[in-house]
Design an enzyme around this catalytic site. Structure first.
Site, PDB file in Angstrom:
ATOM      1  N   ALA A  61      58.141   7.849 119.826  1.00  0.00           N
ATOM      2  CA  ALA A  61      57.644   6.673 120.634  1.00  0.00           C
ATOM      3  C   ALA A  61      58.504   5.454 120.428  1.00  0.00           C
ATOM      4  CB  ALA A  61      56.423   5.858 119.872  1.00  0.00           C
ATOM      5  N   ALA A  62      59.564   5.712 120.321  1.00  0.00           N
ATOM      6  CA  ALA A  62      60.965   5.222 120.652  1.00  0.00           C
ATOM      7  C   ALA A  62      60.915   4.722 122.036  1.00  0.00           C
ATOM      8  CB  ALA A  62      62.225   5.796 120.472  1.00  0.00           C
ATOM      9  N   GLY A  63      60.756   6.098 123.335  1.00  0.00           N
ATOM     10  CA  GLY A  63      60.723   5.421 124.243  1.00  0.00           C
ATOM     11  C   GLY A  63      59.850   4.907 124.704  1.00  0.00           C
ATOM     12  N   ASP A  64      58.702   5.128 124.105  1.00  0.00           N
ATOM     13  CA  ASP A  64      57.117   4.434 124.787  1.00  0.00           C
ATOM     14  C   ASP A  64      57.471   2.767 124.583  1.00  0.00           C
ATOM     15  OD1 ASP A  64      56.102   6.715 125.417  1.00  0.00           O
ATOM     16  OD2 ASP A  64      54.990   7.043 123.215  1.00  0.00           O
TER      17      ASP A  64
HETATM   18  O1  RIB Z   1      55.330   9.114 122.975  1.00  0.00           O
HETATM   19  C1  RIB Z   1      55.013   9.388 121.434  1.00  0.00           C
HETATM   20  C2  RIB Z   1      53.693  10.636 122.002  1.00  0.00           C
HETATM   21  O2  RIB Z   1      53.729  11.177 122.022  1.00  0.00           O
HETATM   22  C3  RIB Z   1      52.871  10.573 120.467  1.00  0.00           C
HETATM   23  O3  RIB Z   1      52.512   9.082 120.390  1.00  0.00           O
HETATM   24  C4  RIB Z   1      51.852  11.342 121.003  1.00  0.00           C
HETATM   25  O4  RIB Z   1      50.562  11.213 120.935  1.00  0.00           O
HETATM   26  C5  RIB Z   1      52.936  11.828 122.461  1.00  0.00           C
HETATM   27  O5  RIB Z   1      51.558  11.305 123.109  1.00  0.00           O
END
Ligand code: RIB
Length: 291
Positions: A240-243
């Site tokens: 989730a760093a990119g998110d």
């Molecule tokens: O970017 C991380 C995410 O990728 C995770 O939370 C997982 O569910 C996948 O979708």
């Protein structure tokens, strides 16, 4: 101004290991956690924690209440989310000691979104609002076309990247956020500066961001290039760093902040995210990223 994130909602099954499992190997996990995740959900939480007025659209199964609660708790409007019969999407995530991960996703309900549900979600939005998409739900090309017809601005994170992405109506995208692997796959160019040049030439009116993990990020906007270095932190989990980067970047862009300020805040927020375990739970509040 508001943003509708039409994206995946996953239950993340996270296994902490000495190293990522090798072909043919069986390894006992040191720890197991069940977190909320999905690129869609994570990016909505990042948007809301960064201060953007955020709606999330997507689909869960009867087992997905924990996903809605996490979004609500972060201040996301989940009224466009629908509940179907198919189980919610899930991810099996290995995290090794260095913080590096390997992820398997199973779409489940994320892959069962109907045209009627798309129309209902988009009807909540007005001209000039933003739509954010990743590549973990069905019908992305239709969503892009319908959103553009309503006058929405569209941000696209083509993750996970597959060959189908190149057939999407990418000329309708206003903001691309890709990592180095996605930039290479999209352009066929391994060197990130070359890939960025190719993206600028193909989609000249869009803003292009390329995230480079521990090497920082690059951006091209309005004919100018920007580069920001990553913060030095002890990574425990890069999930989730990119998110986090995407949610923060877009939230600040919606506030009218300059591209370099958006990159700086997104960089700080994602540095905090990698220093904590889990996807959604690792995303910092705006006050933490500013401190
Ligand atoms: O970017 C991380 C995410 O990728 C995770 O939370 C997982 O569910 C996948 O979708």
């Amino acid at each position: 101004m508001k943003v509708l994130n039409y994206g995946s909602l996953n239950i993340d099954l996270v296994y902490r290991l000495d190293h990522l499992v090798l072909p043919g190997e069986t390894q006992a996990a040191e720890r197991f956690d069940r977190f909320c995740g999905g690129k869609g959900l994570n990016q909505s939480i990042a948007l809301a924690r960064a201060g953007a007025k955020t709606l999330h659209a997507g689909k869960i199964g009867p087992d997905g209440e924990m996903l809605l609660s996490a979004l609500r708790e972060a201040g996301v409007d989940v009224s466009p989310v629908t509940v179907g019969q198919e189980p919610s999407g899930h991810a099996v995530i290995q995290v090794e000691r260095s913080g590096q991960n390997a992820i398997i996703i199973y779409a489940g309900a994320n892959g069962c979104i109907s045209e009627k549900e798309i129309d209902a979600a988009l009807s909540r939005m007005e001209k000039g609002d933003w739509l954010l998409l990743q590549n973990e739900i069905n019908s992305i090309p239709a969503i892009i076309r319908k959103a553009k017809a309503r006058g929405l601005r569209i941000a696209f994170n083509p993750a996970p990247m597959d060959e189908g992405v190149k057939t999407y109506p990418l000329d309708l995208i206003d903001l691309f956020v890709v990592n180095e692997t996605e930039a290479a796959a999209l352009t066929g160019l391994a060197e990130e500066e070359d890939a960025l040049t190719a993206m600028e030439q193909t989609y000249p009116s869009a803003i292009h961001v390329v995230t480079l993990g521990s090497r920082g990020s690059l951006c091209s906007a309005g004919g100018q290039r920007y580069a920001v270095e990553a913060k030095k932190v002890q990574a425990v989990d890069t999930t989730a760093a990119g998110d986090t980067y995407i949610g923060y970047f877009l939230a600040l862009l919606m506030e009218g902040k300059s591209v370099d300020v958006c990159m700086e805040m997104a960089t700080r927020a994602s540095a905090i995210a990698v220093s904590r375990m889990g996807a959604a739970p690792s995303i910092p509040l705006r006050s933490e990223a500013e401190a």
